[in-house]
Design a protein around this motif. Structure first.
Motif, PDB file in Angstrom:
ATOM      1  N   GLU A 252       1.302  -1.380   0.151  1.00 52.57           N
ATOM      2  CA  GLU A 252       0.125   0.167   0.282  1.00 52.57           C
ATOM      3  C   GLU A 252       0.810   1.251   0.357  1.00 52.57           C
ATOM      4  O   GLU A 252       0.456   2.321  -0.808  1.00 52.57           O
ATOM      5  CB  GLU A 252      -1.008  -0.192   1.611  1.00 52.57           C
ATOM      6  N   GLY A 253       1.776   1.069   0.920  1.00 49.54           N
ATOM      7  CA  GLY A 253       2.692   2.314   0.826  1.00 49.54           C
ATOM      8  C   GLY A 253       3.155   2.661   2.375  1.00 49.54           C
ATOM      9  O   GLY A 253       2.578   2.196   3.128  1.00 49.54           O
ATOM     10  N   TYR A 254       4.127   3.824   2.362  1.00 51.30           N
ATOM     11  CA  TYR A 254       4.530   4.039   3.401  1.00 51.30           C
ATOM     12  C   TYR A 254       3.418   4.666   4.096  1.00 51.30           C
ATOM     13  O   TYR A 254       2.966   5.806   3.846  1.00 51.30           O
ATOM     14  CB  TYR A 254       6.108   4.783   3.403  1.00 51.30           C
ATOM     15  N   LYS A 255       3.585   4.402   5.557  1.00 49.14           N
ATOM     16  CA  LYS A 255       2.262   4.321   6.891  1.00 49.14           C
ATOM     17  C   LYS A 255       2.206   6.492   6.432  1.00 49.14           C
ATOM     18  O   LYS A 255       1.411   7.236   6.405  1.00 49.14           O
ATOM     19  CB  LYS A 255       1.178   3.907   7.913  1.00 49.14           C
ATOM     20  N   PRO A 256       3.434   6.639   7.243  1.00 51.76           N
ATOM     21  CA  PRO A 256       3.333   7.978   7.150  1.00 51.76           C
ATOM     22  C   PRO A 256       3.488   8.889   6.252  1.00 51.76           C
ATOM     23  O   PRO A 256       2.298   9.539   5.757  1.00 51.76           O
ATOM     24  CB  PRO A 256       5.111   7.832   7.948  1.00 51.76           C
ATOM     25  N   LEU A 257       4.161   8.673   4.648  1.00 50.57           N
ATOM     26  CA  LEU A 257       3.698   9.590   3.586  1.00 50.57           C
ATOM     27  C   LEU A 257       1.965   9.337   3.374  1.00 50.57           C
ATOM     28  O   LEU A 257       1.000  10.588   2.528  1.00 50.57           O
ATOM     29  CB  LEU A 257       4.192   8.929   2.038  1.00 50.57           C
ATOM     30  N   ARG A 258       1.091   7.773   3.853  1.00 48.18           N
ATOM     31  CA  ARG A 258      -0.584   8.106   3.109  1.00 48.18           C
ATOM     32  C   ARG A 258      -1.085   9.365   3.821  1.00 48.18           C
ATOM     33  O   ARG A 258      -1.603   9.809   3.646  1.00 48.18           O
ATOM     34  CB  ARG A 258      -1.024   6.598   3.495  1.00 48.18           C
ATOM     35  N   GLU A 259      -0.480   8.966   5.415  1.00 45.86           N
ATOM     36  CA  GLU A 259      -0.884   9.967   6.268  1.00 45.86           C
ATOM     37  C   GLU A 259      -1.358  11.568   5.490  1.00 45.86           C
ATOM     38  O   GLU A 259      -2.329  12.234   5.933  1.00 45.86           O
ATOM     39  CB  GLU A 259      -0.557   9.630   7.599  1.00 45.86           C
ATOM     40  N   TRP A 260      -0.304  11.771   5.586  1.00 48.27           N
ATOM     41  CA  TRP A 260       0.466  13.461   5.453  1.00 48.27           C
ATOM     42  C   TRP A 260      -0.479  13.607   3.886  1.00 48.27           C
ATOM     43  O   TRP A 260      -0.714  14.271   3.999  1.00 48.27           O
ATOM     44  CB  TRP A 260       1.768  13.370   4.765  1.00 48.27           C
ATOM     45  N   LEU A 261      -0.849  12.658   2.868  1.00 48.34           N
ATOM     46  CA  LEU A 261      -1.481  12.470   1.409  1.00 48.34           C
ATOM     47  C   LEU A 261      -3.207  12.968   2.409  1.00 48.34           C
ATOM     48  O   LEU A 261      -3.318  13.613   1.186  1.00 48.34           O
ATOM     49  CB  LEU A 261      -0.857  11.945   0.572  1.00 48.34           C
ATOM     50  N   VAL A 262      -3.167  11.997   2.857  1.00 46.92           N
ATOM     51  CA  VAL A 262      -4.735  12.462   3.583  1.00 46.92           C
ATOM     52  C   VAL A 262      -4.651  13.629   3.993  1.00 46.92           C
ATOM     53  O   VAL A 262      -6.110  14.339   3.212  1.00 46.92           O
ATOM     54  CB  VAL A 262      -4.844  11.178   5.290  1.00 46.92           C
ATOM     55  N   LYS A 263      -4.431  14.345   4.385  1.00 42.34           N
ATOM     56  CA  LYS A 263      -3.852  15.823   4.973  1.00 42.34           C
ATOM     57  C   LYS A 263      -4.039  16.574   3.516  1.00 42.34           C
ATOM     58  O   LYS A 263      -5.190  17.750   4.020  1.00 42.34           O
ATOM     59  CB  LYS A 263      -3.158  16.030   5.799  1.00 42.34           C
TER      60      LYS A 263
ATOM     61  N   LEU B   6      -7.278   6.423   5.540  1.00 38.68           N
ATOM     62  CA  LEU B   6      -6.278   5.300   4.646  1.00 38.68           C
ATOM     63  C   LEU B   6      -6.204   4.937   3.806  1.00 38.68           C
ATOM     64  O   LEU B   6      -5.351   4.771   3.100  1.00 38.68           O
ATOM     65  CB  LEU B   6      -5.688   4.814   6.248  1.00 38.68           C
ATOM     66  N   ASP B   7      -7.043   3.884   3.924  1.00 42.70           N
ATOM     67  CA  ASP B   7      -7.099   2.712   3.046  1.00 42.70           C
ATOM     68  C   ASP B   7      -8.046   3.288   1.351  1.00 42.70           C
ATOM     69  O   ASP B   7      -8.310   2.623   0.494  1.00 42.70           O
ATOM     70  CB  ASP B   7      -8.236   1.530   2.598  1.00 42.70           C
ATOM     71  N   ASN B   8      -7.682   4.789   1.269  1.00 44.69           N
ATOM     72  CA  ASN B   8      -8.356   5.062   0.168  1.00 44.69           C
ATOM     73  C   ASN B   8      -6.653   5.849  -0.959  1.00 44.69           C
ATOM     74  O   ASN B   8      -6.898   6.149  -1.889  1.00 44.69           O
ATOM     75  CB  ASN B   8      -9.178   6.756   0.036  1.00 44.69           C
ATOM     76  N   VAL B   9      -5.338   5.858  -0.063  1.00 46.98           N
ATOM     77  CA  VAL B   9      -4.579   6.409  -0.796  1.00 46.98           C
ATOM     78  C   VAL B   9      -3.200   5.247  -0.871  1.00 46.98           C
ATOM     79  O   VAL B   9      -3.253   4.499   0.136  1.00 46.98           O
ATOM     80  CB  VAL B   9      -3.803   7.068   0.266  1.00 46.98           C
ATOM     81  N   PHE B  10      -3.010   4.784  -1.645  1.00 45.99           N
ATOM     82  CA  PHE B  10      -2.078   3.810  -2.549  1.00 45.99           C
ATOM     83  C   PHE B  10      -0.980   4.616  -3.415  1.00 45.99           C
ATOM     84  O   PHE B  10      -1.024   5.303  -3.768  1.00 45.99           O
ATOM     85  CB  PHE B  10      -2.325   2.752  -3.425  1.00 45.99           C
TER      86      PHE B  10
ATOM     87  N   VAL C 231     -11.127   0.063  -5.156  1.00 51.84           N
ATOM     88  CA  VAL C 231     -10.368  -0.054  -6.657  1.00 51.84           C
ATOM     89  C   VAL C 231      -9.038  -0.188  -6.551  1.00 51.84           C
ATOM     90  O   VAL C 231      -7.850  -1.086  -6.610  1.00 51.84           O
ATOM     91  CB  VAL C 231     -10.359   0.973  -7.633  1.00 51.84           C
ATOM     92  N   ILE C 232      -8.951   0.162  -4.813  1.00 53.01           N
ATOM     93  CA  ILE C 232      -7.603   0.499  -4.122  1.00 53.01           C
ATOM     94  C   ILE C 232      -7.277  -0.860  -3.656  1.00 53.01           C
ATOM     95  O   ILE C 232      -5.985  -1.194  -3.845  1.00 53.01           O
ATOM     96  CB  ILE C 232      -7.933   1.643  -2.766  1.00 53.01           C
ATOM     97  N   ARG C 233      -7.705  -1.526  -3.954  1.00 50.48           N
ATOM     98  CA  ARG C 233      -7.614  -2.926  -2.794  1.00 50.48           C
ATOM     99  C   ARG C 233      -7.343  -3.910  -3.937  1.00 50.48           C
ATOM    100  O   ARG C 233      -6.341  -4.643  -4.297  1.00 50.48           O
ATOM    101  CB  ARG C 233      -8.813  -3.995  -2.589  1.00 50.48           C
ATOM    102  N   LYS C 234      -7.714  -3.530  -5.585  1.00 53.04           N
ATOM    103  CA  LYS C 234      -7.117  -4.111  -6.874  1.00 53.04           C
ATOM    104  C   LYS C 234      -6.144  -4.185  -6.849  1.00 53.04           C
ATOM    105  O   LYS C 234      -4.918  -4.635  -7.453  1.00 53.04           O
ATOM    106  CB  LYS C 234      -8.056  -3.937  -8.126  1.00 53.04           C
TER     107      LYS C 234
END
Ligand SMILES: Cc1ncc(COP(=O)(O)O)c(C=O)c1O
Length: 405
Positions: free
Chosen positions: A73-84, A95-99, A264-267
């Motif tokens: 899925e990718g590095y969690k802190p980066l995905r958290e930053w992207l959520v913001k 978080l589960d919308n970001v890949f 879609v992200i899960r796929k």
């Protein structure tokens, strides 16, 4: 000599060397003024910030995970930053919308793989990003023309796709400062694309590679933001947003991202497991550090420089281009798109230009899925200084004036 063509899969027949890649070689020739490459100016890379980020990783226990395999899925802190970041763009997500992908180019490849069976139809603008056509071509699709704001009926798309032996699967577009034209799709155009996608029951792939690079005018909400506002939740949307750090931080680390509904992200995550397990752990960590510490300042710096270059190039085109030519007036991005009089050929002009004017640009035809657009070309201002722009466009203007006669 082995005949490899007999051994390759049929999909490989559509893989051809990109005109852009060939032309990038010209950047090294000192006598050529090149407006061909669409690459960021390396002088703007936040190299000190990256040096610090990598040093910090190596000087701490984080080095162990940085050099280790990590989750797809990718590095969690980066995905958290992207959520913001996404929330600021009107895209509330979890978080589960970001890949994370290895550059948004990889995202386009995965999306082609996920959606396109041979002979299915992808809707793309005429012209569109050449790299998207290359990514999709491997999955043997047909193309039909997407005209944001246009009025073709859903049935006409369906019928055309059926005739080609498949179904319409998605609409792909760059809504902000597209590559190659620099143009932006207005809000009405975005809403019409969404409406068409709903009527056809297809996905929308929103390529936001240049989204942060706006120099003037008012920001327009991303298509995904418009859809979330309408549907209430990202998991009920059909828009798949592809983002990149290449144009803001640096392309060499190959870190991009996809924001979309969770199914879609899960796929896509499963696809990544099969393809390359995950994007470079250490590069994701470095991008995360640099973004966290100063993304907005870096984007501000890049915007200030490119906006000035955009102004210089527009001024030079105004001054030197002969009548009969026209060009776009982008509010951001890296490109301006020039249209020559009907009957002129951008590729032939390039050959002459490299010989006499010694100016490089990208002929437009390769950006058209139907092979039209011969009388167009793309110029990029991202790596050119004022003097190169004035000199290069004046030489080009003289050459074109001579050709028009
Ligand atoms: C419109 C567009 N999309 C995607 C990309 C790919 O960018 P990256 O893979 O570096 O994120 C580019 C690169 O030039 C582009 O112009």
């Amino acid at each position: 000599m082995l005949n490899w063509d007999n051994m390759f899969a049929t999909r490989s027949t559509r893989m051809r060397a990109s005109e852009i890649r060939e032309l990038l070689k010209l950047l090294d020739r000192p006598d050529i003024i090149s407006f061909a490459g669409g690459i960021p100016d390396p002088a703007l890379f936040p190299d000190k910030e990256f040096r610090q980020a990598y040093a910090d990783i190596f000087d701490s226990s984080a080095v162990n995970s940085a050099l280790q395999y990590s989750v797809s899925e990718g590095y969690k802190p980066l995905r958290e930053w992207l959520v913001k970041q996404m929330a600021d763009l009107g895209i509330p997500c979890a978080l589960d919308n970001v890949f994370i992908v290895s550059g948004s180019q990889q995202g386009l490849d995965y999306l082609g793989k996920l959606f396109l069976s041979p002979n299915d139809t992808a809707l793309v603008t005429w012209p569109t990003y050449l790299g998207a056509l290359q990514a999709f071509n491997a999955y043997e699709p047909s193309y039909d023309q997407l005209t944001p704001g246009g009025n073709r009926t859903p049935d006409s798309y369906r019928e055309a796709a059926a005739q080609k032996g498949g179904k319409v699967k998605f609409a792909y577009l760059s809504a902000d400062f597209s590559n190659p034209t620099g143009e932006t799709v207005d809000r009405d155009g975005r809403e019409k694309v969404l409406k068409l996608a709903e009527e056809l029951d297809i996905a929308v792939i929103e390529d936001a590679a240049y989204q942060s690079l706006r120099y003037d005018g008012n920001p327009i909400p991303p298509i995904l933001a418009l859809e979330i506002a309408e549907k209430g939740h990202i998991n009920d949307t059909r828009t798949i947003y592809c983002g990149s750090f290449s144009k803001t931080l640096a392309p060499g680390l190959r870190v991009g991202f996809i924001v979309a509904n969770a199914p879609v992200i899960r796929k896509l995550v499963l696809m990544k497991q099969a393809a390359d397990l995950h994007s470079s752990t250490i590069n994701q960590m470095a991008i995360s550090e640099v973004a966290e510490r100063g993304f907005d300042a870096q984007v501000g710096k890049v915007r200030a420089v490119y906006s000035q270059r955009r102004n210089a190039m527009l001024a030079a085109l105004e001054k030197y281009m002969p009548s009969g030519t026209s060009w776009t007036k982008p509010e951001g991005g890296m490109f301006i798109w020039v249209t020559l009089p009907e009957g002129m050929d951008g590729a032939k002009l390039l050959a002459k230009s490299l010989e006499s004017a010694k100016v490089a640009f990208v002929p437009g035809q390769a950006f058209f899925a139907d092979g039209s657009g011969a009388n167009t070309f793309r110029v990029s201002f991202s790596c050119a200084n004022d003097q190169m722009i004035d000199e290069g466009i004046s030489r080009l203007g003289r050459l074109i004036a001579g050709e028009i006669g």
